[in-house]
Design a protein around this motif. Structure first.
Motif, PDB file in Angstrom:
ATOM      1  N   ILE A 145      78.213  44.458  77.235  1.00  0.00           N
ATOM      2  CA  ILE A 145      79.094  45.204  76.340  1.00  0.00           C
ATOM      3  C   ILE A 145      78.477  45.093  74.955  1.00  0.00           C
ATOM      4  N   GLN A 146      78.443  46.197  74.234  1.00  0.00           N
ATOM      5  CA  GLN A 146      77.864  46.189  72.896  1.00  0.00           C
ATOM      6  C   GLN A 146      78.879  46.692  71.879  1.00  0.00           C
ATOM      7  N   TRP A 147      78.779  46.141  70.669  1.00  0.00           N
ATOM      8  CA  TRP A 147      79.595  46.576  69.542  1.00  0.00           C
ATOM      9  C   TRP A 147      78.711  46.673  68.313  1.00  0.00           C
ATOM     10  N   ASN A 148      79.013  47.651  67.489  1.00  0.00           N
ATOM     11  CA  ASN A 148      78.364  47.763  66.194  1.00  0.00           C
ATOM     12  C   ASN A 148      79.325  47.169  65.171  1.00  0.00           C
ATOM     13  N   VAL A 149      78.914  46.084  64.517  1.00  0.00           N
ATOM     14  CA  VAL A 149      79.758  45.427  63.524  1.00  0.00           C
ATOM     15  C   VAL A 149      79.154  45.697  62.149  1.00  0.00           C
ATOM     16  N   ILE A 150      79.946  46.306  61.292  1.00  0.00           N
ATOM     17  CA  ILE A 150      79.505  46.630  59.935  1.00  0.00           C
ATOM     18  C   ILE A 150      80.025  45.536  59.014  1.00  0.00           C
ATOM     19  N   MET A 151      79.091  44.806  58.402  1.00  0.00           N
ATOM     20  CA  MET A 151      79.449  43.716  57.506  1.00  0.00           C
ATOM     21  C   MET A 151      79.246  44.168  56.067  1.00  0.00           C
ATOM     22  N   GLN A 152      80.319  44.123  55.294  1.00  0.00           N
ATOM     23  CA  GLN A 152      80.226  44.389  53.866  1.00  0.00           C
ATOM     24  C   GLN A 152      80.497  43.069  53.162  1.00  0.00           C
ATOM     25  N   GLY A 153      79.595  42.711  52.248  1.00  0.00           N
ATOM     26  CA  GLY A 153      79.747  41.437  51.566  1.00  0.00           C
ATOM     27  C   GLY A 153      78.940  41.410  50.291  1.00  0.00           C
ATOM     28  N   ASP A 154      78.748  40.203  49.785  1.00  0.00           N
ATOM     29  CA  ASP A 154      77.992  40.005  48.558  1.00  0.00           C
ATOM     30  C   ASP A 154      76.757  39.167  48.841  1.00  0.00           C
ATOM     31  N   VAL A 155      75.658  39.548  48.208  1.00  0.00           N
ATOM     32  CA  VAL A 155      74.408  38.788  48.275  1.00  0.00           C
ATOM     33  C   VAL A 155      74.184  38.195  46.898  1.00  0.00           C
ATOM     34  N   TYR A 156      73.976  36.888  46.865  1.00  0.00           N
ATOM     35  CA  TYR A 156      73.781  36.179  45.597  1.00  0.00           C
ATOM     36  C   TYR A 156      72.314  35.812  45.430  1.00  0.00           C
ATOM     37  N   ASP A 157      71.800  35.945  44.200  1.00  0.00           N
ATOM     38  CA  ASP A 157      70.437  35.487  43.918  1.00  0.00           C
ATOM     39  C   ASP A 157      70.505  34.025  43.466  1.00  0.00           C
ATOM     40  N   VAL A 158      69.359  33.439  43.145  1.00  0.00           N
ATOM     41  CA  VAL A 158      69.309  32.024  42.775  1.00  0.00           C
ATOM     42  C   VAL A 158      70.048  31.731  41.482  1.00  0.00           C
ATOM     43  N   ASN A 159      70.317  32.737  40.668  1.00  0.00           N
ATOM     44  CA  ASN A 159      71.058  32.551  39.422  1.00  0.00           C
ATOM     45  C   ASN A 159      72.563  32.746  39.610  1.00  0.00           C
ATOM     46  N   GLY A 160      72.989  33.045  40.837  1.00  0.00           N
ATOM     47  CA  GLY A 160      74.410  33.234  41.110  1.00  0.00           C
ATOM     48  C   GLY A 160      74.924  34.633  40.872  1.00  0.00           C
ATOM     49  N   ASN A 161      74.044  35.568  40.588  1.00  0.00           N
ATOM     50  CA  ASN A 161      74.442  36.970  40.387  1.00  0.00           C
ATOM     51  C   ASN A 161      74.655  37.632  41.741  1.00  0.00           C
ATOM     52  N   ALA A 162      75.758  38.344  41.878  1.00  0.00           N
ATOM     53  CA  ALA A 162      76.099  38.969  43.161  1.00  0.00           C
ATOM     54  C   ALA A 162      75.834  40.464  43.143  1.00  0.00           C
ATOM     55  N   GLU A 163      75.398  40.968  44.268  1.00  0.00           N
ATOM     56  CA  GLU A 163      75.218  42.401  44.512  1.00  0.00           C
ATOM     57  C   GLU A 163      75.917  42.727  45.830  1.00  0.00           C
ATOM     58  N   PRO A 164      76.621  43.857  45.908  1.00  0.00           N
ATOM     59  CA  PRO A 164      77.233  44.227  47.189  1.00  0.00           C
ATOM     60  C   PRO A 164      76.164  44.621  48.207  1.00  0.00           C
ATOM     61  N   GLU A 165      76.455  44.352  49.471  1.00  0.00           N
ATOM     62  CA  GLU A 165      75.513  44.698  50.537  1.00  0.00           C
ATOM     63  C   GLU A 165      76.293  45.106  51.772  1.00  0.00           C
ATOM     64  N   GLU A 166      75.714  46.040  52.523  1.00  0.00           N
ATOM     65  CA  GLU A 166      76.287  46.447  53.794  1.00  0.00           C
ATOM     66  C   GLU A 166      75.187  46.358  54.844  1.00  0.00           C
ATOM     67  N   ASP A 167      75.452  45.611  55.902  1.00  0.00           N
ATOM     68  CA  ASP A 167      74.513  45.472  57.010  1.00  0.00           C
ATOM     69  C   ASP A 167      75.218  45.851  58.301  1.00  0.00           C
ATOM     70  N   TRP A 168      74.452  46.459  59.210  1.00  0.00           N
ATOM     71  CA  TRP A 168      74.980  46.869  60.505  1.00  0.00           C
ATOM     72  C   TRP A 168      74.363  45.973  61.578  1.00  0.00           C
ATOM     73  N   TYR A 169      75.209  45.341  62.364  1.00  0.00           N
ATOM     74  CA  TYR A 169      74.779  44.427  63.420  1.00  0.00           C
ATOM     75  C   TYR A 169      75.127  45.046  64.774  1.00  0.00           C
ATOM     76  N   LEU A 170      74.113  45.257  65.599  1.00  0.00           N
ATOM     77  CA  LEU A 170      74.336  45.697  66.977  1.00  0.00           C
ATOM     78  C   LEU A 170      74.381  44.428  67.829  1.00  0.00           C
ATOM     79  N   VAL A 171      75.580  44.093  68.291  1.00  0.00           N
ATOM     80  CA  VAL A 171      75.811  42.836  69.000  1.00  0.00           C
ATOM     81  C   VAL A 171      75.932  43.122  70.494  1.00  0.00           C
ATOM     82  N   THR A 172      75.151  42.396  71.299  1.00  0.00           N
ATOM     83  CA  THR A 172      75.160  42.558  72.743  1.00  0.00           C
ATOM     84  C   THR A 172      75.780  41.318  73.377  1.00  0.00           C
ATOM     85  N   LEU A 173      76.785  41.532  74.221  1.00  0.00           N
ATOM     86  CA  LEU A 173      77.483  40.436  74.887  1.00  0.00           C
ATOM     87  C   LEU A 173      77.346  40.567  76.389  1.00  0.00           C
TER      88      LEU A 173
END
Length: 191
Positions: A145-173
């Motif tokens: 069974i497969q699902w596409n999980v869309i993760m929206q979150g924040d990516v932080y650099d070494v200085n603690g500055n955040a940028e929004p990010e969206e990644d798509w994960y194709l998960v196979t179970l």
């Protein structure tokens, strides 16, 4: 510049040009590979491309037609929880996300990822998932069974500055010992 040097320069130019042409031709012959290191992370089984003949108007790619509602709902939740844990990267503890995701993974997948130490970069030090959405996937393999999980979150650099990010994960179970486990994941893979 002497005549001999000019001849050598022309000869080298021709050789370089031919090398570029040959490598360009050969790269077109190979199947497209994944783009970037992030996309290359995959331990999922290869799916069969040929669909079996259908009967009773059944769609062989529709996993809702061959799985129970309970299995679909439980695998959807497992996929979301897996991505929530797996995506939460912290460069100060680079294997923490693997350990968080371990309860959802098959033993083989866990062993594979345990050996792969991820590192942060100047622009990628920490990932914090915020929102997870799940979409259906066309899948003709009856064993998974497969699902596409869309993760929206924040990516932080070494200085603690955040940028929004969206990644798509194709998960196979896959069902293993009476419960579903994640056996593969692919990140940001284009169709």
């Amino acid at each position: 510049m002497s005549v001999q040097q000019k001849k050598m320069l022309v000869f080298l130019s021709v050789v370089v040009f031919l090398g570029i042409m040959i490598s360009s031709f050969l790269s077109k012959e190979k199947p497209a590979s994944s783009q970037g290191e992030k996309q290359a992370l995959s331990s999922e089984p290869v799916q069969k491309e040929d669909a079996p003949p259908t009967q009773n108007n059944e769609n062989p790619y529709d996993q809702t037609q061959r799985n129970t509602k309970e299995d679909l709902q439980s695998t959807k939740e497992i996929a979301k929880e897996f991505v929530k844990a797996f995506a939460s990267f912290n460069a100060k503890n680079p294997s923490e996300h693997i350990e968080k995701a371990k309860p959802y993974m098959s033993e083989g997948m866990y062993e594979n990822y345990k050996e792969q130490k991820e590192r942060g970069t100047l622009t990628y030090d920490k990932v914090v998932p915020k929102n997870l959405e799940t979409t259906e996937v066309s899948n003709n393999n009856t064993d998974i069974i497969q699902w596409n999980v869309i993760m929206q979150g924040d990516v932080y650099d070494v200085n603690g500055n955040a940028e929004p990010e969206e990644d798509w994960y194709l998960v196979t179970l896959e069902k293993q010992e009476a419960e579903y486990k994640v056996v593969g994941v692919r990140v940001n893979v284009s169709n």
